[in-house]
Design an enzyme around this catalytic site. Structure first.
Site, PDB file in Angstrom:
ATOM      1  N   HIS A   1      19.865  33.151  28.133  1.00 46.79           N
ATOM      2  CA  HIS A   1      18.928  34.099  28.750  1.00 46.79           C
ATOM      3  C   HIS A   1      17.485  33.670  28.487  1.00 46.79           C
ATOM      4  O   HIS A   1      16.658  33.584  29.413  1.00 46.79           O
ATOM      5  CB  HIS A   1      19.194  35.502  28.184  1.00 46.79           C
ATOM      6  CG  HIS A   1      18.269  36.561  28.692  1.00 46.79           C
ATOM      7  ND1 HIS A   1      18.665  37.560  29.544  1.00 46.79           N
ATOM      8  CD2 HIS A   1      16.936  36.788  28.471  1.00 46.79           C
ATOM      9  CE1 HIS A   1      17.644  38.347  29.829  1.00 46.79           C
ATOM     10  NE2 HIS A   1      16.574  37.906  29.178  1.00 46.79           N
ATOM     11  N   GLU A   2      17.174  33.383  27.212  1.00 44.84           N
ATOM     12  CA  GLU A   2      15.815  32.976  26.862  1.00 44.84           C
ATOM     13  C   GLU A   2      15.503  31.565  27.358  1.00 44.84           C
ATOM     14  O   GLU A   2      14.364  31.266  27.730  1.00 44.84           O
ATOM     15  CB  GLU A   2      15.620  33.060  25.351  1.00 44.84           C
ATOM     16  CG  GLU A   2      15.740  34.458  24.776  1.00 44.84           C
ATOM     17  CD  GLU A   2      14.759  35.435  25.410  1.00 44.84           C
ATOM     18  OE1 GLU A   2      13.633  35.016  25.748  1.00 44.84           O
ATOM     19  OE2 GLU A   2      15.127  36.608  25.577  1.00 44.84           O
TER      20      GLU A   2
ATOM     21  N   HIS B   1      14.179  31.711  30.836  1.00 48.19           N
ATOM     22  CA  HIS B   1      12.753  32.049  30.860  1.00 48.19           C
ATOM     23  C   HIS B   1      11.898  30.815  30.579  1.00 48.19           C
ATOM     24  O   HIS B   1      10.926  30.537  31.288  1.00 48.19           O
ATOM     25  CB  HIS B   1      12.444  33.115  29.804  1.00 48.19           C
ATOM     26  CG  HIS B   1      12.894  34.493  30.164  1.00 48.19           C
ATOM     27  ND1 HIS B   1      12.631  35.075  31.385  1.00 48.19           N
ATOM     28  CD2 HIS B   1      13.586  35.427  29.453  1.00 48.19           C
ATOM     29  CE1 HIS B   1      13.130  36.296  31.409  1.00 48.19           C
ATOM     30  NE2 HIS B   1      13.726  36.531  30.251  1.00 48.19           N
TER      31      HIS B   1
END
Length: 384
Positions: A67-68, A71
């Protein structure tokens, strides 16, 4: 993120892990291995449940990292600087510079939730597929279904319209695109984050009073959202108050500096001690700025090494410092600040160091403007 340690790299940026991550993994493993699995697949040994719980917790932690990573990867693709990715008790955080366009901000914001939703869908589908098999496949099927629902929840939860959640970033980007006013969008989104945080705290406490201990987690998340949203609101207010102000209007000059070829001991004796500053810029042989050294970093150098180690080897290189030109808008320069150098901007003109802007300089300028003692350009009234 005090208490985090560097454990490697991901997409070319440092990956850090907070001390709370093992606690998070333990809680996930306990919940899956001691509560969920015995109910869904009874009759297995405690060792099987324990191994499956740890495996599921590790997979969920890996999905938080993905998820990170999404980003960070999209931010780098949009030419946004990324300082690091950190995993901690509430999942993770990616520290990066401010996007320069609403489109870039939107792309970065949605990348994380979309990744979680994709992982959730794939894991859920794989788990349902394995569930049709008998015997050994039952445990992996349950773990994958659990992982899928956890990621779907993570993706949906992060889309709540509250800064610093990804949904709040989406609101910021959309408002910025529609109004063309970035500071106004940041201020509105941060206010929304504070309201959402207060609502979560209230709901959490009501849950606790009704006998649901899980409400404490909601309270904690709500407090985190309130604190971060409050900080972003103060930053947005600062940017608004600094409209029309140049870097030159806030900088201090001339700047106390030191040669980057000096040894640490000589630098301490000849530059650091007499200057009474907590951070000092460095100049190379040609008189050009090469970095910034902080006194607290010097204190960590062993005394035996100070006579041979060059000061540039313990300094933050210029490439990692916030650098601006004198005529540049101050609010734009503030976006380049990093945690490695603190609230300090090196002002460079024609390759030469002409000044420095510190947190005290900015605070003094804001106070002066609030008292009406400065014109729109930040200089005292009547000054040419």
């Amino acid at each position: 993120m005090n208490g985090s340690v560097r454990v490697g790299h991901v997409v070319g940026v440092p990956l850090r892990m907070h001390w709370s991550v093992p606690l998070l993994v333990g809680l996930f493993a306990f919940g899956l291995g001691r509560q969920a699995l015995p109910v869904w697949t009874p009759g297995r040994s405690a060792a099987v449940y324990a191994v499956a719980g740890v495996a599921g917790a590790a997979l969920l932690t890996g999905s938080l990292l993905l998820h990170e990573t999404a980003h960070a990867a999209i931010a780098l693709r949009k030419k946004i600087s990324v300082e690091d990715v950190t995993l901690w008790a509430l999942g993770g955080t990616t520290r990066m510079g401010r996007p320069q366009t609403a489109a870039a901000a939107l792309a970065v914001a949605v990348s994380g939730p979309l990744t979680s939703l994709l992982i959730g869908g794939l894991a859920l589908g794989a788990g349902i597929g394995l569930a049709n098999l008998a015997g050994w496949a039952e445990i992996p099927a349950v773990v994958l279904v659990w992982l899928g629902w956890a990621n779907l929840f993570l993706g949906v939860f992060n889309l709540l319209p509250a800064v610093p959640l990804d949904g709040g970033r989406v609101v910021q980007a959309v408002m910025w695109w529609r109004t063309g006013d970035r500071d106004r969008a940041d201020l509105a989104a941060s206010r929304g984050g504070q309201i959402m945080g207060m609502l979560m705290v209230a709901v959490g406490w009501i849950s606790v009073l009704r006998g649901a201990p899980g409400g404490l987690w909601i309270v904690f998340v709500g407090l985190f959202i309130m604190i971060v949203a409050g900080a972003e609101r103060r930053r947005a207010t600062l940017h608004t108050s600094l409209q029309g102000v140049r870097v030159a209007d806030a900088m201090t000059g001339p700047v106390v500096s030191g040669a980057d070829w000096l040894t640490v001991q000589r630098f301490i004796d000849e530059v650091a001690v007499p200057s009474h500053h907590s951070a000092i810029p460095l100049l190379d042989f040609e008189g050009r700025p090469s970095g910034l050294v902080q006194l607290r970093r010097l204190a960590t150098v062993p005394p035996a090494s100070r006579e041979t180690l060059r000061i540039r080897e313990v300094a933050t290189p210029l490439s990692q410092c916030a650098v601006a030109a004198p005529d540049e808008p101050l609010s734009q320069a503030l976006d380049r600040l990093t945690l490695s150098t603190g609230p300090r901007i090196l002002v460079v003109d024609g390759g030469r160091l002409v000044g420095i802007v510190t947190g005290k300089d900015i605070s003094r300028l804001v106070q002066r403007r609030s008292l009406g003692g400065a014109g729109a350009d930040g200089r005292p009234d009547g000054e040419p």
